[in-house]
Design an enzyme around this catalytic site. Structure first.
Site, PDB file in Angstrom:
ATOM      1  N   HIS A 181      89.435   2.951 -28.309  1.00 40.78           N
ATOM      2  CA  HIS A 181      89.611   4.235 -27.423  1.00 40.78           C
ATOM      3  C   HIS A 181      90.483   3.682 -26.052  1.00 40.78           C
ATOM      4  O   HIS A 181      90.230   2.233 -26.205  1.00 40.78           O
ATOM      5  CB  HIS A 181      88.564   5.531 -26.289  1.00 40.78           C
ATOM      6  N   ALA A 182      91.737   3.783 -26.420  1.00 38.35           N
ATOM      7  CA  ALA A 182      92.866   3.238 -25.779  1.00 38.35           C
ATOM      8  C   ALA A 182      92.390   2.724 -23.643  1.00 38.35           C
ATOM      9  O   ALA A 182      92.877   1.459 -24.000  1.00 38.35           O
ATOM     10  CB  ALA A 182      94.245   4.072 -25.829  1.00 38.35           C
ATOM     11  N   ARG A 183      92.299   4.028 -22.815  1.00 35.15           N
ATOM     12  CA  ARG A 183      92.262   4.127 -22.144  1.00 35.15           C
ATOM     13  C   ARG A 183      91.189   2.641 -21.904  1.00 35.15           C
ATOM     14  O   ARG A 183      90.378   2.750 -20.375  1.00 35.15           O
ATOM     15  CB  ARG A 183      92.241   5.186 -21.275  1.00 35.15           C
ATOM     16  N   ARG A 235      93.958   8.740 -25.328  1.00 35.77           N
ATOM     17  CA  ARG A 235      92.588   7.467 -25.498  1.00 35.77           C
ATOM     18  C   ARG A 235      92.778   7.146 -27.175  1.00 35.77           C
ATOM     19  O   ARG A 235      91.925   6.869 -27.846  1.00 35.77           O
ATOM     20  CB  ARG A 235      91.456   9.132 -25.615  1.00 35.77           C
ATOM     21  N   ARG A 256      86.339   9.896 -33.551  1.00 38.53           N
ATOM     22  CA  ARG A 256      85.829  11.674 -34.188  1.00 38.53           C
ATOM     23  C   ARG A 256      86.664  11.670 -35.655  1.00 38.53           C
ATOM     24  O   ARG A 256      86.825  12.020 -36.236  1.00 38.53           O
ATOM     25  CB  ARG A 256      86.675  12.766 -33.497  1.00 38.53           C
ATOM     26  N   HIS A 308      82.747   0.543 -25.721  1.00 36.34           N
ATOM     27  CA  HIS A 308      83.067   1.686 -25.135  1.00 36.34           C
ATOM     28  C   HIS A 308      82.768   1.762 -23.334  1.00 36.34           C
ATOM     29  O   HIS A 308      82.088   1.330 -22.765  1.00 36.34           O
ATOM     30  CB  HIS A 308      82.895   3.187 -25.648  1.00 36.34           C
ATOM     31  N   SER A 309      83.950   3.126 -22.576  1.00 36.61           N
ATOM     32  CA  SER A 309      83.596   2.826 -22.030  1.00 36.61           C
ATOM     33  C   SER A 309      83.879   4.494 -21.405  1.00 36.61           C
ATOM     34  O   SER A 309      84.164   5.012 -22.274  1.00 36.61           O
ATOM     35  CB  SER A 309      83.994   1.991 -20.492  1.00 36.61           C
ATOM     36  N   GLU A 386      78.449   2.021 -23.985  1.00 34.44           N
ATOM     37  CA  GLU A 386      78.695   2.659 -22.980  1.00 34.44           C
ATOM     38  C   GLU A 386      78.593   2.078 -22.344  1.00 34.44           C
ATOM     39  O   GLU A 386      77.663   1.545 -21.154  1.00 34.44           O
ATOM     40  CB  GLU A 386      78.450   4.450 -22.346  1.00 34.44           C
TER      41      GLU A 386
END
Ligand SMILES: *[C@@H]1O[C@H](CO)[C@@H](O)[C@H](O)[C@H]1NC(C)=O
Ligand SMILES: *[C@@H]1O[C@H](CO)[C@@H](O)[C@H](O)[C@H]1NC(C)=O
Ligand SMILES: [Zn+2]
Length: 433
Positions: A181-183, A235, A256, A308-309, A386
């Site tokens: 997820h890019a951001r 994202r 996904r 992730h975050s 996360e």
């Protein structure tokens, strides 16, 4: 001259993030399972961008476009879900973030004369340069591999780290990826810090004796780049070949896009949505890199972590329906071991980690996640991590860069515990039933 440079810099900073004028972010605090379950549908209805999943007893943070703010808060009031403003002026908070990052960059350069991928939020080029450099400095232990190219042609690099050249087939493998997820900018630093700890500052030599390592800091370099240059909250990937409207609405949600109950729940068929699952499973070059790594080393991967975050969580399968896998006990035990080590090192104002089945923790199902796919094909221990984060107010929008090192330190301790736990429980593929 110097003043001019500063003025130009400020001009550049303030011209950015205009697309977020009027956006706000809200804390939401569901108090029941029912509340929690309505977050997914609310997200669909009001195009919410969930930056941090709420869980019972802990608020989450969602980003809301100006046109949906009234409808969203009204719906929350009707359902009795508590909320409060997290950031009233998202554009301004992003401008402050940029200043914090630039300040940190100057401090780092003044101190060490160079930039490291784990000392600030760094452009993809800084991360790639580090991988190339560190691999060339530790040729006996590290191999730089070009896993593939992104949709826009960027290299997707990973490192293989091994004291036995990946040739001892009895050694379990630990596979860690980030940046799908890019951001989620705090993710890649924790992976490059793990590389640093396995090559440049080895304080846990058993981790090299016992395991082979695969470390892939940025699965989605195109999206990552775009989140720096253009749209901070990007994202997805940046593919434009997925639907008739992909030119207008590029990209697929990489998490996904895996072939596990693909596109059945918690996804969107709308190419413009942030959770667009793609035209088919593994439509994305980026997710196929992870897929082939999982399959290539499947018989000996003991632990897979996808970073992730935000949210301070270790989430494990199954994510599509909340049922437990037959390895749930081990997943919980090793998850708690990782969380405990992190807690021991964490800062008092960081939230404590939650460990559990992803649906039970966040309240609603999703399909096509890499963590589920890995477990489904046979990786015994597979987690979505996360990381902690999300300052508010004067600190800007995201985790202030001064906390990056802290998150790297504590996450590394979690990885150490996870690897050792996974090694103790590891049963070679051929001996499993
Ligand atoms: C291969 O790894 C296993 C497990 O760590 C170890 O017991 C064995 O001694 C290793 N073999 C060689 C030849 O290094
Ligand atoms: C290596 O890590 C240890 C423990 O964190 C630290 O005390 C030491 O200064 C580090 N050494 C180098 C050369 O970075
Ligand atoms: Zn994510």
């Amino acid at each position: 001259m110097k003043l001019l440079a500063v003025l130009l810099l400020c001009g550049a900073v303030y011209a950015k993030h205009e697309q977020y004028i009027g956006w706000k972010s809200y804390y939401v605090g569901p108090k029941s399972q029912e509340h929690l379950q309505s977050i997914g549908p609310l997200a669909q209805e009001f195009e919410l961008d969930i930056l941090s999943h709420p869980i019972l007893g802990r608020e989450g943070v969602v980003l809301v476009k100006p046109e949906h703010q009234d409808g969203f808060t009204k719906a929350l009031e009707e359902q009795g879900i508590a909320y409060r403003i997290h950031t009233a002026d998202v554009k301004n908070a992003l401008d402050l973030d940029d200043i914090a990052i630039e300040t940190r960059r100057r401090e780092n350069l003044a101190r060490s004369g160079r930039e490291f991928p784990y000392d600030n939020y760094q452009e993809i080029e800084v991360i790639d340069d580090y991988l190339i450099d560190v691999a060339s400095r530790y040729p006996d232990r590290a191999t730089l591999v070009l896993g593939g190219n992104s949709f826009e042609g960027r290299p997707i690099y990973y490192l293989k780290i091994s004291t036995t050249n990946f040739e001892n087939n009895s050694k379990p493998v630990i596979f860690i990826d980030g940046g799908i997820h890019a951001r989620e900018w705090i993710s890649p630093p924790t992976v490059t810090w793990a590389i640093h700890k396995l090559l440049e500052n080895v304080t846990e030599p058993d981790l090299l004796d016992r395991f082979d390592w695969i470390l892939l800091p940025v699965v989605n370099p195109d999206g990552y780049k775009f989140s720096f240059t253009t749209t901070r909250f990007w994202r997805k990937t940046r593919s434009t070949d997925q639907s008739s409207i992909s030119e207008t609405c590029p990209g697929v949600d990489g998490n996904r896009n895996f072939d596990f109950f693909w596109n059945t729940v918690g996804t969107s068929n709308n190419a413009c949505a942030d959770t667009f699952a793609g035209s088919q499973a593994f439509s994305e070059a980026e997710t196929r890199v992870v897929q082939s790594l999982l399959h290539e080393h499947l018989h000996r991967i003991a632990l897979y972590l996808t970073i992730h975050s935000y949210g301070s969580m270790f989430l494990y399968p199954w994510g599509h329906d909340g049922s437990l896998s037959n390895n749930a006990f081990a997943l919980q035990i090793v998850g708690v071991a990782m969380a405990d080590e992190i807690f021991a090192l964490s800062l008092p104002h960081f939230p404590r980690y939650t460990v559990g089945n992803s649906v039970l923790v966040i309240g609603y199902p999703t399909s096509g996640a890499s963590e589920d796919y890995a477990h489904f094909i046979g990786v015994p221990l597979s987690y979505t991590v996360e990381l902690p984060g999300l300052d508010s107010g004067l600190n800007g929008f995201h985790l202030n860069p001064r906390y990056i090192q802290q998150v790297c330190y504590e996450t590394w301790e979690g990885i150490v515990a996870g690897a050792r736990g996974a090694g103790d429980l590891f049963v070679p593929y051929a001996e499993r039933n």
